[in-house]
Design a protein around this motif. Structure first.
Motif, PDB file in Angstrom:
ATOM      1  N   GLN A   1       2.821  -3.894   4.083  1.00  0.00           N
ATOM      2  CA  GLN A   1       2.279  -3.500   5.376  1.00  0.00           C
ATOM      3  C   GLN A   1       1.365  -4.587   5.919  1.00  0.00           C
ATOM      4  O   GLN A   1       0.741  -5.333   5.156  1.00  0.00           O
ATOM      5  CB  GLN A   1       1.503  -2.185   5.264  1.00  0.00           C
TER       6      GLN A   1
ATOM      7  N   SER B   1      -2.186  -1.282   6.891  1.00  0.00           N
ATOM      8  CA  SER B   1      -2.616  -1.002   5.524  1.00  0.00           C
ATOM      9  C   SER B   1      -3.952  -0.268   5.493  1.00  0.00           C
ATOM     10  O   SER B   1      -4.186   0.598   4.644  1.00  0.00           O
ATOM     11  CB  SER B   1      -2.706  -2.298   4.711  1.00  0.00           C
TER      12      SER B   1
ATOM     13  N   VAL C   1       0.851  -1.190   0.000  1.00  0.00           N
ATOM     14  CA  VAL C   1       0.000   0.000   0.000  1.00  0.00           C
ATOM     15  C   VAL C   1       0.888   1.242   0.000  1.00  0.00           C
ATOM     16  O   VAL C   1       1.960   1.250   0.609  1.00  0.00           O
ATOM     17  CB  VAL C   1      -0.922   0.018   1.243  1.00  0.00           C
TER      18      VAL C   1
END
Length: 243
Positions: free
Chosen positions: A91, A96, A78
Motif C-alpha cells: 500500500q 497504509s 499492511v
C-alpha cells in the motif's frame, strides 16, 4: 478458487489471496471492493514523487487505492481486512496509515461489539424499557437484541445514529447521520463518557422509520465501551457506502 468451511472461499486476485463469503450477499457491511488499478500505460511516472518508470525503477500498484507508485512510495505491506486479504498487501503511504487504524478496529472494537453490552432498550413511542444484551452478529450484518424478547436490526437499514454522552439528551436536531457523527473525543478514557444511543432504522416490510433508544445498564463500563466501538463502526459504515 477453492472452497473452505464456514461458507467462505479462497480467491486469488491480482492483488493477493482473499477469503470472501461464498455468497456475495453475505459480505460484511464494513468490507470494501478491490479498486480498479490505474492502467500501466496511463502512469509513466510515480503518482506521488513523479519519478519516471524505467527498467530499473519499477511501478507498483497500491492494493487499496489502485494508483501507481515507485517502490519507495509504495513499499509498506499492511493488513487490509476490509478487503479480506489473507496476508498484508502493498500500500502507498497514505493508504497504509488508514489501514493501520482499521486494523485496530478489527482487532479490538469488533471483538467488543460481538461480545455485546447490556442496555435498557425502548422501541418507538413506548415508555417501557426492557433490559437487553445488544451485540453485533458474527457476520457483522445485524445487531441482535436479547432479553425477555428478541429482535434484530440490520445495519444496512440504519439511517441515523446518535451516541449520547453524560449530560446530553436525545433530540431531533442532535441526531447525527453517518455524515456528521460525533467527534472523536468520545472514548473509553476521554472526557466524555458514552451512556446511550439513539438509532433510526427501517424495519423490514415497513416504509416508516423506527426509533430505538438504548441506555447503559448493569456494567456501565462495558456498555460504554460497546457504544464507543459502535460509534467507530458507524464511521466505517458510512465510508463503505461512500466508496
Amino acid at each position: 478458487m477453492s472452497a473452505v468451511p464456514d461458507g467462505k472461499k479462497l480467491v486469488r486476485s491480482p492483488s493477493g489471496l482473499r477469503m470472501v463469503p461464498e455468497n456475495g450477499a453475505f459480505n460484511s457491511p464494513f468490507s470494501l471492493d478491490e479498486p480498479q488499478w490505474v492502467p500501466d500505460k496511463e502512469c509513466p511516472k510515480c503518482m506521488q514523487c513523479d519519478t519516471k518508470f524505467d527498467f530499473i525503477t519499477r511501478k507498483h500498484h497500491c492494493r487499496r487505492c489502485g494508483r501507481c507508485f515507485c517502490d519507495k512510495c509504495c513499499s509498506q505491506k499492511v493488513s487490509l481486512p476490509r478487503m479480506c486479504f489473507v496476508d498484508p498487501v502493498r500500500q502507498c503511504a497514505e493508504c497504509s496509515l488508514i489501514s493501520q487504524k482499521e486494523v485496530e478496529f478489527y482487532d479490538k472494537q469488533l471483538k467488543v461489539l460481538t461480545a455485546g453490552g447490556t442496555f435498557g432498550v425502548k422501541v418507538g413511542s413506548s415508555e417501557k424499557s426492557e433490559t437487553m444484551v445488544c451485540r453485533l452478529s458474527n457476520n457483522h450484518r445485524y445487531l441482535f437484541l436479547d432479553g425477555d424478547s428478541h429482535f434484530e436490526v440490520e445495519l444496512s437499514r440504519i439511517s441515523s445514529m446518535q451516541v449520547l454522552t453524560e449530560g446530553s439528551t436525545p433530540g431531533e436536531k442532535d441526531i447525527c447521520s453517518y455524515t456528521s457523527l460525533l467527534d472523536n473525543q468520545i472514548s473509553e478514557g476521554g472526557s466524555l463518557r458514552a451512556n446511550g444511543m439513539v438509532l433510526q432504522y427501517m424495519p423490514p416490510g415497513s416504509q416508516n422509520l423506527q426509533d430505538l433508544y438504548m441506555d447503559t445498564a448493569d456494567d456501565k463500563r462495558v456498555s460504554s465501551a460497546w457504544l464507543v466501538a459502535m460509534h467507530k463502526a458507524a464511521k466505517l459504515l458510512y465510508e463503505s457506502k461512500d466508496q
